[in-house]
Design an enzyme around this catalytic site. Structure first.
Site, PDB file in Angstrom:
ATOM      1  N   ARG A  59      33.179  31.193  38.017  1.00 33.04           N
ATOM      2  CA  ARG A  59      33.543  30.013  38.810  1.00 33.04           C
ATOM      3  C   ARG A  59      35.028  29.694  38.689  1.00 33.04           C
ATOM      4  O   ARG A  59      35.607  29.104  39.594  1.00 33.04           O
ATOM      5  CB  ARG A  59      32.740  28.795  38.325  1.00 33.04           C
ATOM      6  CG  ARG A  59      31.295  28.786  38.782  1.00 33.04           C
ATOM      7  CD  ARG A  59      30.616  27.493  38.375  1.00 33.04           C
ATOM      8  NE  ARG A  59      31.554  26.403  38.452  1.00 33.04           N
ATOM      9  CZ  ARG A  59      31.631  25.389  37.584  1.00 33.04           C
ATOM     10  NH1 ARG A  59      30.797  25.317  36.583  1.00 33.04           N
ATOM     11  NH2 ARG A  59      32.519  24.442  37.734  1.00 33.04           N
ATOM     12  N   ARG A  66      28.918  12.824  34.874  1.00 34.04           N
ATOM     13  CA  ARG A  66      29.960  12.992  35.884  1.00 34.04           C
ATOM     14  C   ARG A  66      29.688  12.250  37.194  1.00 34.04           C
ATOM     15  O   ARG A  66      29.558  12.852  38.263  1.00 34.04           O
ATOM     16  CB  ARG A  66      30.213  14.479  36.139  1.00 34.04           C
ATOM     17  CG  ARG A  66      30.640  15.172  34.868  1.00 34.04           C
ATOM     18  CD  ARG A  66      31.068  16.564  35.085  1.00 34.04           C
ATOM     19  NE  ARG A  66      32.374  16.676  35.717  1.00 34.04           N
ATOM     20  CZ  ARG A  66      32.911  17.815  36.069  1.00 34.04           C
ATOM     21  NH1 ARG A  66      32.277  18.930  35.883  1.00 34.04           N
ATOM     22  NH2 ARG A  66      34.101  17.850  36.615  1.00 34.04           N
ATOM     23  N   CYS A 114      25.212  18.098  35.801  1.00 37.46           N
ATOM     24  CA  CYS A 114      26.282  18.946  35.312  1.00 37.46           C
ATOM     25  C   CYS A 114      26.089  19.113  33.810  1.00 37.46           C
ATOM     26  O   CYS A 114      25.751  18.156  33.122  1.00 37.46           O
ATOM     27  CB  CYS A 114      27.613  18.272  35.612  1.00 37.46           C
ATOM     28  SG  CYS A 114      28.999  19.136  34.934  1.00 37.46           S
ATOM     29  N   ASP A 171      39.426  20.849  28.957  1.00 43.35           N
ATOM     30  CA  ASP A 171      39.086  22.185  29.453  1.00 43.35           C
ATOM     31  C   ASP A 171      39.516  23.305  28.500  1.00 43.35           C
ATOM     32  O   ASP A 171      39.231  24.480  28.757  1.00 43.35           O
ATOM     33  CB  ASP A 171      39.711  22.421  30.841  1.00 43.35           C
ATOM     34  CG  ASP A 171      39.034  21.580  31.906  1.00 43.35           C
ATOM     35  OD1 ASP A 171      37.937  21.051  31.653  1.00 43.35           O
ATOM     36  OD2 ASP A 171      39.610  21.439  33.003  1.00 43.35           O
ATOM     37  N   LYS A 174      42.779  26.846  39.695  1.00 46.69           N
ATOM     38  CA  LYS A 174      41.564  26.483  40.441  1.00 46.69           C
ATOM     39  C   LYS A 174      41.558  24.998  40.760  1.00 46.69           C
ATOM     40  O   LYS A 174      41.275  24.599  41.888  1.00 46.69           O
ATOM     41  CB  LYS A 174      40.332  26.843  39.596  1.00 46.69           C
ATOM     42  CG  LYS A 174      39.057  26.155  40.059  1.00 46.69           C
ATOM     43  CD  LYS A 174      37.877  26.415  39.137  1.00 46.69           C
ATOM     44  CE  LYS A 174      37.787  25.547  37.920  1.00 46.69           C
ATOM     45  NZ  LYS A 174      37.109  24.253  38.079  1.00 46.69           N
ATOM     46  N   ASN A 175      41.886  24.172  39.760  1.00 48.52           N
ATOM     47  CA  ASN A 175      41.750  22.726  39.963  1.00 48.52           C
ATOM     48  C   ASN A 175      42.870  22.130  40.816  1.00 48.52           C
ATOM     49  O   ASN A 175      42.846  20.954  41.142  1.00 48.52           O
ATOM     50  CB  ASN A 175      41.633  22.005  38.615  1.00 48.52           C
ATOM     51  CG  ASN A 175      40.285  22.278  37.971  1.00 48.52           C
ATOM     52  OD1 ASN A 175      39.387  22.811  38.616  1.00 48.52           O
ATOM     53  ND2 ASN A 175      40.147  21.922  36.710  1.00 48.52           N
TER      54      ASN A 175
HETATM   55  N1  EPU Z   1      34.149   9.415  35.690  1.00 44.87           N
HETATM   56  C1  EPU Z   1      33.389   8.323  36.028  1.00 44.87           C
HETATM   57  N2  EPU Z   1      33.325   7.962  37.349  1.00 44.87           N
HETATM   58  C2  EPU Z   1      33.979   8.652  38.321  1.00 44.87           C
HETATM   59  C3  EPU Z   1      34.765   9.751  37.973  1.00 44.87           C
HETATM   60  C4  EPU Z   1      34.828  10.123  36.632  1.00 44.87           C
HETATM   61  O1  EPU Z   1      32.779   7.699  35.160  1.00 44.87           O
HETATM   62  O2  EPU Z   1      33.872   8.258  39.497  1.00 44.87           O
HETATM   63  C5  EPU Z   1      34.226   9.842  34.276  1.00 44.87           C
HETATM   64  C6  EPU Z   1      33.673  11.254  34.079  1.00 44.87           C
HETATM   65  O3  EPU Z   1      32.275  11.244  33.903  1.00 44.87           O
HETATM   66  C7  EPU Z   1      34.426  11.715  32.852  1.00 44.87           C
HETATM   67  C8  EPU Z   1      35.799  11.044  33.017  1.00 44.87           C
HETATM   68  O4  EPU Z   1      35.586   9.955  33.931  1.00 44.87           O
HETATM   69  O5  EPU Z   1      33.798  11.252  31.694  1.00 44.87           O
HETATM   70  C9  EPU Z   1      36.909  11.915  33.563  1.00 44.87           C
HETATM   71  O6  EPU Z   1      36.430  12.623  34.690  1.00 44.87           O
HETATM   72  P1  EPU Z   1      37.376  13.113  35.870  1.00 44.87           P
HETATM   73  O7  EPU Z   1      36.985  12.405  37.113  1.00 44.87           O
HETATM   74  O8  EPU Z   1      38.798  13.059  35.463  1.00 44.87           O
HETATM   75  O9  EPU Z   1      36.917  14.622  36.003  1.00 44.87           O
HETATM   76  P2  EPU Z   1      36.845  15.433  37.346  1.00 44.87           P
HETATM   77  O10 EPU Z   1      37.924  14.964  38.243  1.00 44.87           O
HETATM   78  O11 EPU Z   1      35.457  15.443  37.859  1.00 44.87           O
HETATM   79  C10 EPU Z   1      38.513  17.329  36.681  1.00 44.87           C
HETATM   80  C11 EPU Z   1      38.449  18.818  36.561  1.00 44.87           C
HETATM   81  C12 EPU Z   1      37.610  19.186  35.352  1.00 44.87           C
HETATM   82  C13 EPU Z   1      38.255  18.573  34.117  1.00 44.87           C
HETATM   83  C14 EPU Z   1      38.375  17.051  34.292  1.00 44.87           C
HETATM   84  C15 EPU Z   1      39.086  16.369  33.156  1.00 44.87           C
HETATM   85  C16 EPU Z   1      38.629  19.496  38.868  1.00 44.87           C
HETATM   86  C17 EPU Z   1      37.994  20.105  40.064  1.00 44.87           C
HETATM   87  N3  EPU Z   1      37.870  19.360  37.779  1.00 44.87           N
HETATM   88  O12 EPU Z   1      37.165  16.900  36.853  1.00 44.87           O
HETATM   89  O13 EPU Z   1      37.640  20.594  35.249  1.00 44.87           O
HETATM   90  O14 EPU Z   1      37.480  18.839  32.982  1.00 44.87           O
HETATM   91  O15 EPU Z   1      39.092  16.766  35.509  1.00 44.87           O
HETATM   92  O16 EPU Z   1      40.366  16.886  32.987  1.00 44.87           O
HETATM   93  O17 EPU Z   1      39.807  19.174  38.891  1.00 44.87           O
HETATM   94  C18 EPU Z   1      36.823  22.730  34.661  1.00 44.87           C
HETATM   95  O18 EPU Z   1      37.739  23.218  35.341  1.00 44.87           O
HETATM   96  O19 EPU Z   1      36.105  23.409  33.897  1.00 44.87           O
HETATM   97  C19 EPU Z   1      36.554  21.295  34.765  1.00 44.87           C
HETATM   98  C20 EPU Z   1      35.391  20.762  34.382  1.00 44.87           C
END
Ligand code: EPU
Length: 419
Positions: free
Chosen positions: A399, A122, A117, A307, A22-23
């Site tokens: 999802r 996030r 969320c 995850d 998915k991701n």
């Molecule tokens: N963060 C910030 N600012 C930002 C972006 C992130 O502070 O602009 C923080 C987040 O709040 C978090 C950390 O940085 O504490 C890491 O977040 P990241 O941006 O890596 O997460 P994401 O890209 O929003 C993806 C996956 C998530 C997975 C995380 C971590 C996708 C679509 N989602 O989220 O997947 O948990 O990376 O590996 O790729 C899931 O599939 O259940 C899921 C939540």
């Protein structure tokens, strides 16, 4: 609202085929905005978040066609509306993934800010700062982010203060058509970032270093169509591997990439499960009748994935001794713990740590899923609990897990979906 009814006590046995990630599919679909030629995608998982991303692309003017073999062909329509409205994206945080490609190709984007969320605040400030460094002007009004770059984006050094998976993907997609070179420092090294980069390279992008902390992108004038197969979903594969270990079963997880799962498989071995690779792309996990406690700390790839933290916590309720589960990525990702406690687990939360004492005999209960991975942990707990477990709000699970109940039933689980 759908729920799962699970009769616990059967060990999982047999083979299960893993779906596309998915991701990975989410950014890959967003990347189709970068070309007006058709992109053919194989192994797109049929899960709700992907449906939402497809609906968003259609809303913006792209056309999506399902082929007979399950491939999806994504094509640009005659005109594109670079806008992601709240009504389409409110259930999916990954909508920010269209920001980078839209502003990179069309010079403007209007994307609804993701809502709250369950697993933490996030924010997407890092995506926005990165785009600003590439020359975009960003404003936030009426719950929307408006990004503009009438003269186009230009390459720059983007240093992420903290590692962000979708942030890295967003900036890669913004940079592929920018003028000059972009260097992303402190980039995410997740396999999904590599998969996206592989597709973009097939489309003609010049990207080096995907899978490492420094990614270099030399902007090109335009990208072409391509054909691509999405990588296996390592979180789905990991969930079934934990399912085999927690039920004392014997499962072959087929079509996965074992190298993407080494943080988990190392822990499963230490916890007493037998893990082998009987063939390429196959992991066999066998419970040996005794589970031992083993601490984990969630980290960015290649560390232990956040995850799989919830599912691993369910496993530790069945292990001898005390396991400390530390969550370093998200601030509020222990919502499954109180539900596991209601089933008989002994878990104490202390800030970002959960202290799990085991083994405890779980008994079936009526529990509520709070997010995608939390629901997977409750289903796993239900598989070992005595009697009937009802997991409510399985729309969270829908999802991100394709055909989860039929895959589990195929391994012998007694699980059914009711309303
Ligand atoms: N963060 C910030 N600012 C930002 C972006 C992130 O502070 O602009 C923080 C987040 O709040 C978090 C950390 O940085 O504490 C890491 O977040 P990241 O941006 O890596 O997460 P994401 O890209 O929003 C993806 C996956 C998530 C997975 C995380 C971590 C996708 C679509 N989602 O989220 O997947 O948990 O990376 O590996 O790729 C899931 O599939 O259940 C899921 C939540």
């Amino acid at each position: 609202m759908d729920r799962f009814v699970i009769e616990g006590g059967t060990a999982l046995r047999g083979r299960v085929e893993i779906s596309g990630a998915k991701n990975s599919a989410l950014p890959v679909l967003a990347a189709c905005l970068l070309t007006d030629q058709p992109v053919i995608l194989h192994r797109i998982p049929r899960v709700k978040d992907i449906r939402t991303m497809m609906d968003l692309l259609i809303h913006m003017g792209m056309s999506l066609e399902n082929g007979e073999t399950g491939a999806v062909t994504v094509r640009a329509g005659s005109s594109l509306q670079p806008e992601a409205p709240y009504e389409v994206v409110k259930t999916m945080r990954a909508s920010s993934l269209v920001l980078g490609p839209l502003v990179g190709r069309y010079g403007r984007a209007r994307v609804s800010l993701p809502g709250g969320c369950a697993i933490g605040a996030r924010p997407i400030d890092l995506h926005m700062r990165g785009l600003e460094q590439l020359g975009a002007k960003i404003e936030q009004t009426h719950g929307y982010i408006e990004a503009t770059a009438p003269e186009g984006l230009r390459g720059a050094v983007v240093h992420f203060d903290r590692i962000t998976v979708t942030g890295t993907e967003d900036i890669i997609m913004a940079a592929v058509l920018a003028r000059g070179e972009t260097v992303i420092e402190n980039a995410a090294r997740e396999p999904e970032v590599v998969d996206l980069s592989d597709l973009l390279r097939k489309m003609g992008a010049e990207i080096e270093g995907a899978g490492t902390s420094t990614i270099r992108i030399r902007g090109v004038k335009h990208l072409t169509g391509a054909e691509h197969t999405i990588i296996a979903d390592r979180i789905e594969a990991g969930t079934f591997a934990i399912g085999a270990a927690i039920t004392g079963g014997d499962v072959e997880v087929v079509g996965c990439v074992p190298e993407h799962l080494t943080a988990l498989t190392a822990k499963l071995r230490k916890a007493g499960a037998e893990v082998t690779e009987p063939a390429p792309s196959v992991l066999r996990v066998r419970g040996t009748g005794r589970l031992l406690s083993e601490d984990i700390v969630t980290e960015e790839h290649p560390g232990f994935p956040t995850d799989l933290q919830a599912q691993y916590m369910s496993l530790m309720t069945q292990a001898e001794g005390i396991a400390i589960v530390s969550e370093r990525i998200f601030e509020n990702r222990f919502m499954h713990a109180p539900e596991l406690v209601r089933m008989g687990a002994s878990i104490r939360i202390d800030g970002r740590q959960a202290i799990v004492a085991g083994p405890r005999r779980l008994t079936g209960a009526h529990v509520m899923a709070s997010d995608l991975r939390a629901s997977a942990s409750l289903v796993l707990a239900g598989l070992v609990a005595k009697g009937e477990t009802i997991v409510d709000r399985v729309y969270h699970m829908d999802r991100g897990y394709e055909k989860i109940e039929s895959k589990l039933a195929g391994l012998g689980a007694r699980i059914r979906r009711t309303q």
